[in-house]
Design an enzyme around this catalytic site. Structure first.
Site, short mmCIF file in Angstrom:
data_model
loop_
_atom_site.label_atom_id
_atom_site.label_comp_id
_atom_site.label_asym_id
_atom_site.label_seq_id
_atom_site.Cartn_x
_atom_site.Cartn_y
_atom_site.Cartn_z
N LEU A 81 -0.37 -25.33 2.99
CA LEU A 81 -1.09 -24.46 3.98
C LEU A 81 -1.84 -23.52 3.15
O LEU A 81 -2.95 -23.31 3.25
CB LEU A 81 -0.19 -23.77 4.95
CG LEU A 81 -0.95 -22.95 5.87
CD1 LEU A 81 -1.92 -23.79 6.97
CD2 LEU A 81 0.12 -22.10 6.86
N LYS A 134 5.06 -3.41 4.72
CA LYS A 134 5.77 -4.40 4.66
C LYS A 134 6.85 -4.67 6.20
O LYS A 134 6.80 -3.87 6.90
CB LYS A 134 6.84 -3.55 3.92
CG LYS A 134 6.70 -3.80 2.46
CD LYS A 134 6.60 -4.93 1.83
CE LYS A 134 6.24 -5.22 0.24
NZ LYS A 134 7.43 -4.34 -0.64
N ILE A 154 -4.19 -0.64 -12.04
CA ILE A 154 -2.86 -0.60 -11.98
C ILE A 154 -2.31 -1.43 -12.84
O ILE A 154 -0.92 -1.31 -13.09
CB ILE A 154 -2.56 -0.83 -10.29
CG1 ILE A 154 -3.04 0.11 -9.33
CG2 ILE A 154 -1.23 -1.05 -9.98
CD1 ILE A 154 -2.69 1.52 -9.71
N SER A 164 -2.91 -5.48 -13.79
CA SER A 164 -3.28 -6.90 -13.86
C SER A 164 -4.92 -7.14 -13.39
O SER A 164 -5.36 -6.27 -12.68
CB SER A 164 -2.37 -7.79 -12.77
OG SER A 164 -2.78 -7.40 -11.60
N GLU A 170 11.93 -1.53 0.17
CA GLU A 170 12.38 -2.88 0.72
C GLU A 170 13.51 -2.73 1.26
O GLU A 170 13.92 -3.50 2.23
CB GLU A 170 11.96 -3.87 -0.27
CG GLU A 170 11.87 -5.22 0.39
CD GLU A 170 10.84 -6.21 -0.42
OE1 GLU A 170 11.69 -7.11 -0.83
OE2 GLU A 170 9.80 -5.86 -0.66
N HIS A 212 4.19 2.85 -9.52
CA HIS A 212 3.29 2.74 -8.69
C HIS A 212 3.94 2.02 -7.43
O HIS A 212 4.95 1.11 -7.66
CB HIS A 212 2.48 1.47 -9.13
CG HIS A 212 1.27 0.64 -8.18
ND1 HIS A 212 0.44 1.27 -7.55
CD2 HIS A 212 1.44 -0.53 -7.58
CE1 HIS A 212 -0.04 0.58 -6.81
NE2 HIS A 212 0.72 -0.65 -6.71
N GLU A 249 -0.50 2.72 -2.74
CA GLU A 249 -1.54 2.29 -1.84
C GLU A 249 -1.78 3.24 -0.79
O GLU A 249 -0.81 3.93 -0.17
CB GLU A 249 -0.97 0.93 -1.29
CG GLU A 249 -1.86 0.20 -0.11
CD GLU A 249 -1.81 0.94 1.40
OE1 GLU A 249 -2.89 0.96 1.90
OE2 GLU A 249 -0.74 1.30 1.64
N HIS A 260 -6.74 -6.11 -1.60
CA HIS A 260 -6.26 -7.34 -1.09
C HIS A 260 -7.48 -7.87 -0.11
O HIS A 260 -7.12 -8.89 0.62
CB HIS A 260 -4.82 -6.90 -0.18
CG HIS A 260 -3.87 -6.70 -0.98
ND1 HIS A 260 -3.61 -5.34 -1.53
CD2 HIS A 260 -2.96 -7.36 -1.54
CE1 HIS A 260 -2.54 -5.29 -2.32
NE2 HIS A 260 -1.90 -6.52 -2.32
#
Length: 748
Positions: free
Chosen positions: A17, A114, A424, A426, A598, A635, A659, A688
């Site tokens: 998908l 989340k 940040i 990458s 989390e 972060h 964020e 994003h």
């Protein structure tokens, strides 16, 4: 006794998908081709579940992006700007998820957060005075009919009204203003499903496992008293997961519903609640197979639990949707003696059926094999690591000197301008980068060839960062496949799946490593490329690490020791890496704790005693031994942080970036209110989404930040790493960021 599941992975056995949807985003296939593929995939999954022997099969658990977004879209809970877009229904849906920037308009994506205590993300529905709740989509009905035409009777699933209202944001209005209209819309869903021949509907209400008291409890009771006064002949299952429903259990069992789904894995009080009494006229959907971890079910424990309940009607089920585990162990290359310990989504279907058969006295072989599996010693403890943990004391977790003294030392050491700019960590992971890593992994190119490629990319992106005027640089992480898996691959105690992908959001998947045994560092992990990058520039290059709590939370953890013990093992390993970076001349080290929240218990009363009292010290352990002039950054992203500000401050980092762009910088009010001491880098744009923020847009965001935070404490950065973005949009966005920061500096 029958079997069921709450939901099934939607991305496909090999992420089909994801790849199909991304082709659609690139305009390589038509909308019809995407829809046809999705239908084919759904039918394949329903048939697989049926063939496994599961009795009650869900539908509408499929989504192109997110089921909470699907529910909002179904009920027209859509911002006015999106409704006015002259796009197809599907493209308006994707515009809510990803933003849209083109000839038809320019809108931002919805906020993303989340999903409870998981690494899955949901899109946050937005209510305003203009919100007009009504049925505007047919997905839930279409998918029920698809399955029915294939000869499979399903139970349609939808996010329940209490959870939907609880997770949404309200602008210049209150949730109470929408209760009646929302109930009417849900009733219309009931009526249409009944007309299509549905027998059941599943209302997912995970919000009920949180603290549900006062106004929240009254709202829950009000909603369901009104909603259930006419079910149009449908049987209703209220499905909960991620914890227990202690605050509303008695209210739940008195509702005129046919089924109640409870979590016996994470629900610490679920067994006790059910043993206090469960009605004979209702069905208990007992979540006894762990939907969030990949270890085999211990059948004897499950059987003992079920026999202790004294409930007349039970359906065996999973603790939550199987969305949170990989598709199947069949595609893995582990030795059989390792593979036997794992159950991914497909194997969990088999576990449910085997437990059912054992209870019916029909499968003594499966029972004896399971007993034998758990009688074996799986791993040998690392005595050296155990001894170090045993000898940890208060000094092990305390950095000296104080934050204020370190800030002055670092100010003199770095001499940075106001509003220092950075990213940040990458940079875009292009096909070329991924292909080269794959070639190296499969021994198709030499170490020298691989190193030359990585060095070339670092050189190129360092020059670009210098050219646009970024103050603190990064090396780009081109050698890393994932911020957790990369570290796990360089630590003892980890295993790695080949196809163990789990959806994080939309088309983004993660492949969590598996903590198999005790964790220890045996060699440097990031030093080589950090040291190389720093040697190529006079500007400071940040060392980039993932923190111990995030590594634990984004791995599949062991179940034979506590997550606290596993986290401390990881913290000691990362501490060694931090000290090695410092020794090799890295002056700023970022230790990401993107997933700090989390595993935060969903009930506030458990926050500190069950989690923060050891998770925060684990982070401090990582950096407690560094020099005062070494600046520690961290972060965090895509979680609610406003209510744990004191805990975040006690992490004792020097700088925190987080964020904030998708949440309208709301966290800044709380930082200001609590006199937050750390330097902060609120994300000034949303990475994003593929849209490119303008200089004016970023300038306005910086001004908003400066209205809440002293200018001496502000850093300017994107809200997350750029690995998922294309090169063109990544560079344009960061260039606009640096331009905006320079313009605002002139005003100060």
């Amino acid at each position: 006794m029958t079997t069921s599941i709450i939901g099934f992975p939607r991305i496909g056995e090999k992420r089909e998908l994801k790849f199909k949807t991304e082709k659609y985003f690139r305009k390589e296939i038509s909308e019809q081709e995407l829809q046809d593929f999705a239908k084919e995939l759904r039918l394949k999954h329903w048939q697989l579940i049926k063939d496994a022997g599961i009795d009650d099969i869900p539908s509408n658990d499929f989504s192109f992006f997110d089921t909470t977004l699907d529910t909002a879209f179904l009920f027209n809970i859509v911002p006015e700007a999106n409704q006015n877009l002259k796009l197809s229904q599907l493209d308006r849906y994707f515009a809510l998820a990803r933003g849209y920037q083109g000839e038809k308009g320019d809108i931002k994506a919805l906020p993303m957060k989340k999903w409870f205590n998981t690494n899955y993300h949901y899109l946050v529905p937005q209510f305003s005075k203009a919100t007009d709740i009504k049925l505007t989509d047919s997905k839930i009905f279409d998918e029920f009919k698809e399955a029915k035409e294939a000869g499979i009777k399903t139970r349609p699933v939808i996010v329940g009204p209490f959870t939907l209202l609880s997770l949404s944001e309200f602008h210049d209005t209150d949730r109470e203003n929408f209760v009646d209209d929302l109930i009417s819309a849900y009733k219309e869903v009931f009526q249409k499903l009944a007309a299509e021949g549905a027998e059941w509907i599943q209302l997912d209400e995970p919000e009920l496992v949180k603290d549900v008291v006062g106004d929240d409890k009254e709202l829950f009771k009000q909603i369901y008293q009104k909603l259930l006064n006419n079910k149009f002949g449908l049987k209703v299952l209220i499905q909960t997961y991620f914890g227990d429903v202690r605050d509303v259990y008695n209210d739940l069992i008195e509702l005129p519903v046919e089924g109640i789904g409870l979590d016996f894995i994470e629900g610490r009080k679920t067994k006790e609640l059910v043993q206090s009494g469960f009605p004979d006229d209702k069905i208990l959907f007992a979540g006894i197979v762990n939907g969030k971890n990949i270890w085999r079910n211990h059948y004897q424990h499950s059987l003992e639990l079920l026999k202790s309940l004294d409930v007349k009607n039970i359906v065996l089920s999973t603790s939550c949707s199987l969305l949170h585990v990989p598709f199947t162990i069949e595609n893995e290359e582990f030795p059989e003696e390792i593979k036997n310990h794992f159950a991914f989504a497909k194997e969990k279907l088999t576990e449910l059926v085997e437990i059912q058969n054992i209870l019916n006295g029909q499968d003594t072989v499966a029972e004896s094999q399971n007993i034998a599996l758990f009688e074996k010693t799986r791993v040998t403890p690392n005595q050296k690591v155990a001894e170090i943990i045993k000898n940890l004391n208060e000094d092990s977790f305390t950095r000296k000197p104080s934050l204020e003294k370190r800030a002055q030392i670092q100010k003199e050491e770095f001499n940075l301008p106001l509003l220092p700019t950075t990213t940040i960590g990458s940079f875009p992971q292009t096909r070329e980068v991924k292909k080269t890593r794959s070639k190296f992994r499969h021994h198709e190119i030499s170490q020298a060839e691989y190193d030359k490629f990585i060095a070339g990319h670092i050189d190129e992106w360092l020059k670009w960062q210098e050219d646009i005027g970024l103050d603190i640089l990064v090396h780009g992480e081109f050698e890393r496949n994932d911020m957790v898996e990369y570290f796990g691959q360089n630590l003892d105690g980890y295993l790695f799946s080949k196809n163990g992908w789990v959806q994080s959001y939309g088309t983004r998947g993660v492949k969590p490593p598996i903590i198999w045994g005790d964790v220890a560092r045996t060699r440097p992990i990031t030093v080589k490329w950090s040291k190389y990058a720093q040697s190529k520039t006079k500007k400071i290059v940040k060392g980039m690490l993932t923190g111990p709590v995030t590594i634990l939370n984004w791995s599949f953890p062991r179940e034979d020791i506590s997550i606290k013990e596993s986290t401390l093992q990881i913290a000691l390993a990362i501490q060694e890496e931090v000290l090695d970076l410092e020794k090799n001349g890295i002056k700023i080290i970022q230790i990401d704790e993107a997933a700090l929240r989390e595993k935060l218990p969903l009930r506030k009363t458990d926050w500190y005693s069950e989690y923060l009292d050891w998770a925060i010290p684990a982070f401090r352990l990582v950096h407690s031994q560094v020099k005062p002039e070494t600046q520690i950054h961290t972060h965090m992203c895509y979680s609610e942080f406003t209510d744990i500000i004191p805990a975040i401050e006690s992490m004792d980092a020097d700088v925190i970036s987080f964020e904030a762009s998708r949440s309208n910088l709301e966290i800044l009010d709380e930082l200001q209110k609590q006199h937050f001491k750390l330097q902060v880098g609120p994300g000034v744009y949303d990475i994003h989404s593929p849209r490119i923020p303008s200089v004016n847009e970023i300038t306005d965001t910086i001004h908003a930040i400066l209205s809440k935070v002293p200018k001496e404490k502000v850093w300017i950065n994107p809200d997350c790493g750029l690995k998922t973005r294309g090169i063109t949009e990544a560079k344009a966005s960061v260039e606009n960021l640096t331009t905006a920061a320079k313009e605002v500096r002139k005003e100060l």
